[in-house]
Design a protein around this motif. Structure first.
Motif, PDB file in Angstrom:
ATOM      1  N   THR A  34      -5.574 -33.918 -31.914  1.00  0.00           N
ATOM      2  CA  THR A  34      -6.124 -35.213 -31.505  1.00  0.00           C
ATOM      3  C   THR A  34      -7.324 -35.018 -30.583  1.00  0.00           C
ATOM      4  O   THR A  34      -8.339 -35.701 -30.720  1.00  0.00           O
ATOM      5  CB  THR A  34      -5.034 -36.054 -30.812  1.00  0.00           C
ATOM      6  OG1 THR A  34      -3.916 -36.175 -31.687  1.00  0.00           O
ATOM      7  CG2 THR A  34      -5.551 -37.430 -30.459  1.00  0.00           C
ATOM      8  N   LEU A  46       1.429 -38.276 -37.038  1.00  0.00           N
ATOM      9  CA  LEU A  46       0.856 -36.943 -37.079  1.00  0.00           C
ATOM     10  C   LEU A  46       1.775 -35.935 -36.395  1.00  0.00           C
ATOM     11  O   LEU A  46       1.978 -34.823 -36.887  1.00  0.00           O
ATOM     12  CB  LEU A  46      -0.523 -36.962 -36.414  1.00  0.00           C
ATOM     13  CG  LEU A  46      -1.382 -35.732 -36.510  1.00  0.00           C
ATOM     14  CD1 LEU A  46      -1.751 -35.458 -37.961  1.00  0.00           C
ATOM     15  CD2 LEU A  46      -2.631 -35.914 -35.679  1.00  0.00           C
ATOM     16  N   HIS A  47       2.368 -36.333 -35.272  1.00  0.00           N
ATOM     17  CA  HIS A  47       3.307 -35.467 -34.559  1.00  0.00           C
ATOM     18  C   HIS A  47       4.522 -35.157 -35.440  1.00  0.00           C
ATOM     19  O   HIS A  47       4.969 -34.003 -35.511  1.00  0.00           O
ATOM     20  CB  HIS A  47       3.740 -36.137 -33.255  1.00  0.00           C
ATOM     21  CG  HIS A  47       4.788 -35.382 -32.513  1.00  0.00           C
ATOM     22  ND1 HIS A  47       4.550 -34.160 -31.932  1.00  0.00           N
ATOM     23  CD2 HIS A  47       6.087 -35.667 -32.281  1.00  0.00           C
ATOM     24  CE1 HIS A  47       5.657 -33.729 -31.366  1.00  0.00           C
ATOM     25  NE2 HIS A  47       6.602 -34.629 -31.569  1.00  0.00           N
ATOM     26  N   THR A  81      -0.208 -31.352 -31.947  1.00  0.00           N
ATOM     27  CA  THR A  81      -0.661 -32.730 -32.132  1.00  0.00           C
ATOM     28  C   THR A  81      -1.741 -33.095 -31.135  1.00  0.00           C
ATOM     29  O   THR A  81      -2.778 -33.660 -31.499  1.00  0.00           O
ATOM     30  CB  THR A  81       0.523 -33.707 -32.004  1.00  0.00           C
ATOM     31  OG1 THR A  81       1.497 -33.387 -32.991  1.00  0.00           O
ATOM     32  CG2 THR A  81       0.067 -35.140 -32.180  1.00  0.00           C
ATOM     33  N   PHE A 128       3.488 -32.655 -38.173  1.00  0.00           N
ATOM     34  CA  PHE A 128       3.404 -31.295 -37.640  1.00  0.00           C
ATOM     35  C   PHE A 128       4.793 -30.744 -37.332  1.00  0.00           C
ATOM     36  O   PHE A 128       5.073 -29.563 -37.577  1.00  0.00           O
ATOM     37  CB  PHE A 128       2.530 -31.245 -36.390  1.00  0.00           C
ATOM     38  CG  PHE A 128       1.061 -31.341 -36.659  1.00  0.00           C
ATOM     39  CD1 PHE A 128       0.484 -30.705 -37.736  1.00  0.00           C
ATOM     40  CD2 PHE A 128       0.249 -32.070 -35.820  1.00  0.00           C
ATOM     41  CE1 PHE A 128      -0.874 -30.782 -37.989  1.00  0.00           C
ATOM     42  CE2 PHE A 128      -1.113 -32.155 -36.056  1.00  0.00           C
ATOM     43  CZ  PHE A 128      -1.668 -31.515 -37.146  1.00  0.00           C
TER      44      PHE A 128
END
Length: 159
Positions: free
Chosen positions: A119, A139-140, A115, A143
């Motif tokens: 980023t 997003l984390h 992540t 993933f």
């Protein structure tokens, strides 16, 4: 790393994520239509140069939602997405043991690294782009889900 949710909440989490995807698509329908009509407008005005103003008037887009309504859809979508991923990822497996706890911890660490690398890459490529903290968290979790499912099903062949 302990899990606190029963196994059946995995399905509720998946349902929340799908509902969040639908709400996000509904909230962004105006941007989609603007982009679609702008591309169509460019194509048609290049063909019909003499009627460019007429084409512009016929393709003028009236948005379905106001900015406040769009923001409400996107906020609800974000909340449902985060809660759905949390329910899915922190629910017990059918046969919970130390292997799954170690696998979750390993995948959480890997997802955190991926992540922040992702980023950082976004900020390096487009420094003006601003990511909200909740989107980084989402997003984390995405993933984490991908890495966990990959490790659980294909790398270690469980289930």
């Amino acid at each position: 790393m302990k899990t606190y949710f029963p196994y059946q909440l995995k399905y509720v989490g998946v349902l929340f994520v799908f509902i969040a995807i639908v709400l996000s698509c509904i909230g962004n329908v105006d941007e989609f239509m603007r982009g679609l009509l702008a591309g169509r407008n460019d194509f048609e005005t290049s063909i019909l140069n003499e009627e460019a103003t007429k084409v512009d008037q016929t393709l003028a887009y009236q948005p379905y939602f106001s900015e406040k309504e769009k923001d409400n859809y996107l906020k609800i979508s974000l909340i449902l997405s985060l809660s759905g991923f949390i329910l899915y990822l922190f629910s017990k497996e059918k046969s919970e043991d130390e292997f799954y706890q170690q696998l979750r911890a390993k995948c959480l660490t890997q997802a955190l690294l991926v992540t922040w690398l992702f980023t950082g890459l976004i900020y390096w490529i487009r420094p003006t782009y601003q990511l909200n903290g909740f989107y980084i968290l989402q997003l984390h979790l995405i993933f984490f889900t991908i890495i966990y499912v990959y490790n659980k099903k294909w790398k270690f062949g469980t289930e």
